[in-house]
Design an enzyme around this catalytic site. Structure first.
Site, PDB file in Angstrom:
ATOM      1  N   GLY A  16     -15.071   2.850   3.771  1.00  0.00           N
ATOM      2  CA  GLY A  16     -16.180   2.263   4.242  1.00  0.00           C
ATOM      3  C   GLY A  16     -17.498   3.274   4.124  1.00  0.00           C
ATOM      4  CD  GLU A  35     -13.396  12.418   8.380  1.00  0.00           C
ATOM      5  OE1 GLU A  35     -12.674  12.633   9.569  1.00  0.00           O
ATOM      6  OE2 GLU A  35     -13.984  11.277   8.339  1.00  0.00           O
ATOM      7  CB  CYS A  43      -7.021   3.537   3.544  1.00  0.00           C
ATOM      8  SG  CYS A  43      -6.101   2.729   1.996  1.00  0.00           S
ATOM      9  CB  CYS A  48      -2.768   1.181   2.706  1.00  0.00           C
ATOM     10  SG  CYS A  48      -4.413   1.747   2.578  1.00  0.00           S
ATOM     11  CE  LYS A  51       1.614   0.447   3.439  1.00  0.00           C
ATOM     12  NZ  LYS A  51       1.036  -0.252   4.578  1.00  0.00           N
ATOM     13  CE1 TYR A  99     -12.317   7.402  -0.537  1.00  0.00           C
ATOM     14  CE2 TYR A  99     -10.491   7.976  -2.147  1.00  0.00           C
ATOM     15  CZ  TYR A  99     -11.293   7.050  -1.174  1.00  0.00           C
ATOM     16  OH  TYR A  99     -11.036   5.733  -1.204  1.00  0.00           O
ATOM     17  CE1 TYR A 178      -0.624  -2.770   8.000  1.00  0.00           C
ATOM     18  CE2 TYR A 178      -1.463  -4.183   9.809  1.00  0.00           C
ATOM     19  CZ  TYR A 178      -1.479  -3.061   8.942  1.00  0.00           C
ATOM     20  OH  TYR A 178      -2.703  -2.173   8.940  1.00  0.00           O
ATOM     21  CD  GLU A 182       3.275  -2.481   5.484  1.00  0.00           C
ATOM     22  OE1 GLU A 182       2.629  -3.140   4.776  1.00  0.00           O
ATOM     23  OE2 GLU A 182       2.695  -1.401   6.080  1.00  0.00           O
ATOM     24  NE  ARG A 199       2.481  -6.740  23.349  1.00  0.00           N
ATOM     25  CZ  ARG A 199       1.214  -6.200  23.730  1.00  0.00           C
ATOM     26  NH1 ARG A 199       1.127  -5.365  24.847  1.00  0.00           N
ATOM     27  NH2 ARG A 199       0.125  -6.255  23.115  1.00  0.00           N
ATOM     28  CG  HIS A 437      10.313 -19.316 -18.893  1.00  0.00           C
ATOM     29  ND1 HIS A 437      11.224 -19.571 -17.670  1.00  0.00           N
ATOM     30  CD2 HIS A 437      11.743 -19.395 -19.882  1.00  0.00           C
ATOM     31  CE1 HIS A 437      12.303 -19.685 -17.923  1.00  0.00           C
ATOM     32  NE2 HIS A 437      12.481 -19.556 -18.984  1.00  0.00           N
ATOM     33  CD  GLU A 442       9.069 -19.478 -15.169  1.00  0.00           C
ATOM     34  OE1 GLU A 442       8.827 -20.553 -15.695  1.00  0.00           O
ATOM     35  OE2 GLU A 442      10.115 -18.729 -15.153  1.00  0.00           O
TER      36      GLU A 442
END
Length: 448
Positions: A16, A35, A43, A48, A51, A99, A178, A182, A199, A437, A442
């Site tokens: 972002g 930074e 990410c 992500c 991962k 980046y 998730y 994963e 939990r 197909h 499909e």
């Protein structure tokens, strides 16, 4: 000449923040970014992207077994964790460089140090220098939550899991979301004995009940263990480095690694937000309006630090909309409706729109169409794993309001199908489309 050192100062160079900085600079703003770790954010650096590369690596375990059924004389293969780990980290380095290059090419100045808010227009750098900016954007993301109990310091989170010296033979994963599911799939395919300790009695809260129940069924059939309604009491470290997990009202668990995937909290601690009167919500997230403006008119926030929707593509859209609004003369907001999501479990899940329960609550009468089938590849591979596709339709309008899928390549298929749901297409529109197909996709136009 401006009264400030910069038109925009961005704190945090994740997805972002980088998008906001780049677009703002393209609009003619003088921009700087601070930074404290690495450019790219959660990410790219520890989320992500690495991962998903581990997910790809894990899939070879099943693919190599299946290959024999397709005529390939595949020998028994050993897995070498350091090779995969180092190759993944090398790709992270590559992306980090891209980046940084993006920022440099757009003439965005980068400070590789921590920055905090010292006032409505003031940013203090770790080096001691204070700079001023007409606008400040907070894009510091979120951080993994680790429960507080005795021995919790012996655990790791998704931040550290990519740097393990060796693959664990026994791993306990705390959480049922998730990230937990994963990594359970990943390490199970790497040969580890996996136990998920949750939990509550529900995994993947927020996903459709039929889909998450199917993942639970498949995971258990593969040998992944689940401890539901369980709470960590203590982690004891043995002399040989192994761990003993004490669970309230349950038998202890011996393991090599404990990974917590129990949620992520907005990364606002110690940012000095009080110096600008910035309001936080109960979860510690920065409260913002529809244009991402905080309670301080000169300070905005985007991404996970606002805790609106913790997804990278959402943070990117928020950053872009902010830049267009503040520097592009084109006020824009982000549409949070029908955001597709995926769980890269084994098998993966794709979802968009309302679940069946949500639709019944909000719309009243709904129609449900499903296809429960075994993918052609799984049939020949003699693998009993079944896919499940589910369509939720508003009975009053015949509009498709939700699609939920679990099965091979479900996220890849769901991305295209999400366009149809977002566009408000009807079940008849799906029925009128000729099937491609043979394919798994499909099934979406053949649902009964």
């Amino acid at each position: 000449m401006s009264d400030y050192d910069y038109d925009l100062f961005v704190i945090g160079a994740g997805s972002g923040g980088v998008r906001a900085a780049r677009i703002s600079a393209a609009h003619g703003a003088k921009v700087a970014v601070a930074e404290e770790y690495r450019v790219g954010g959660t990410c790219v650096i520890r989320g992500c992207v690495p991962k998903k590369l581990l997910v790809y690596g894990a899939h070879f375990a099943e693919d190599l077994k299946d290959a024999r059924r397709f005529g390939w004389n595949v020998p028994d293969c050993d897995f070498d964790w350091p090779t995969l780990r180092d190759n993944v980290l090398a790709d992270v380095d590559r992306l980090n460089g891209i980046y940084q290059e993006t920022l440099d090419n757009n003439k965005v100045e980068t400070f590789h140090e921590r920055a905090t808010v010292a006032g409505p227009h003031d940013v203090k750098l770790a080096s001691g220098r204070t700079v001023t900016a007409k606008y400040i954007l907070i894009a510091t993301g979120a951080w993994p939550v680790v429960p507080e109990f005795e021995g919790a310091e012996h655990s790791i989170t998704s931040n550290e899991v990519f740097h393990l010296d060796e693959a664990p033979t026994r791993i306990v994963i705390g959480g049922g979301g998730y990230i937990a599911n994963e990594f359970a799939g990943i390490f199970h395919e790497f040969g580890a004995h996996v136990t998920i300790v949750n939990r509550s009695d529900t995994i993947l809260r927020g996903y459709d009940a039929q889909i998450r129940d199917r993942l639970l069924q498949i995971s258990m059939s593969k040998g992944i263990n689940f401890r539901f309604n369980a709470e960590f009491e203590k982690i004891e470290k043995n002399d040989d480095g192994t761990l003993c997990i004490r669970i309230k009202n349950g038998d202890p668990i011996a393991c090599d690694v404990v990974l917590f995937a129990t949620g992520r909290q907005p990364n606002t601690k110690g940012l000095g937000l009080e110096n600008a009167g910035i309001e936080l919500d109960k979860q510690g997230a920065i409260s913002v309006d529809e244009y991402s403006k905080s309670s301080c008119d000169s300070i905005y926030a985007v991404g996970d630090v606002t805790n609106r929707v913790q997804l990278t593509p959402v943070a990117i859209r928020e950053g872009h909309a902010f830049a267009d609004t503040v520097f592009g003369g084109n006020p824009r907001t982000v549409d949070y409706g029908c955001i597709p999501s995926a769980v890269f479990s084994h098998p993966p899940i794709g979802a968009v729109g309302m679940t069946e329960a949500e639709a019944r609550s909000r719309l009243g009468t709904v129609k449900i169409y499903t296809s429960d089938f075994r993918a052609m590849k799984n049939v020949l591979a003699n693998r009993n794993e079944r896919a499940l596709y589910k369509m939720v339709v508003d009975a009053a309008t015949n509009r498709v309001v939700g699609l939920h899928m679990i099965g091979p390549d479900a996220p890849e298929i769901l991305q295209a199908a999400a366009v149809a749901v977002k566009a408000g297409l009807t079940k008849q529109d799906f029925d009128d489309t000729v099937a491609l197909h043979p394919s798994m996709a499909e099934e979406l136009v053949l649902l009964k």
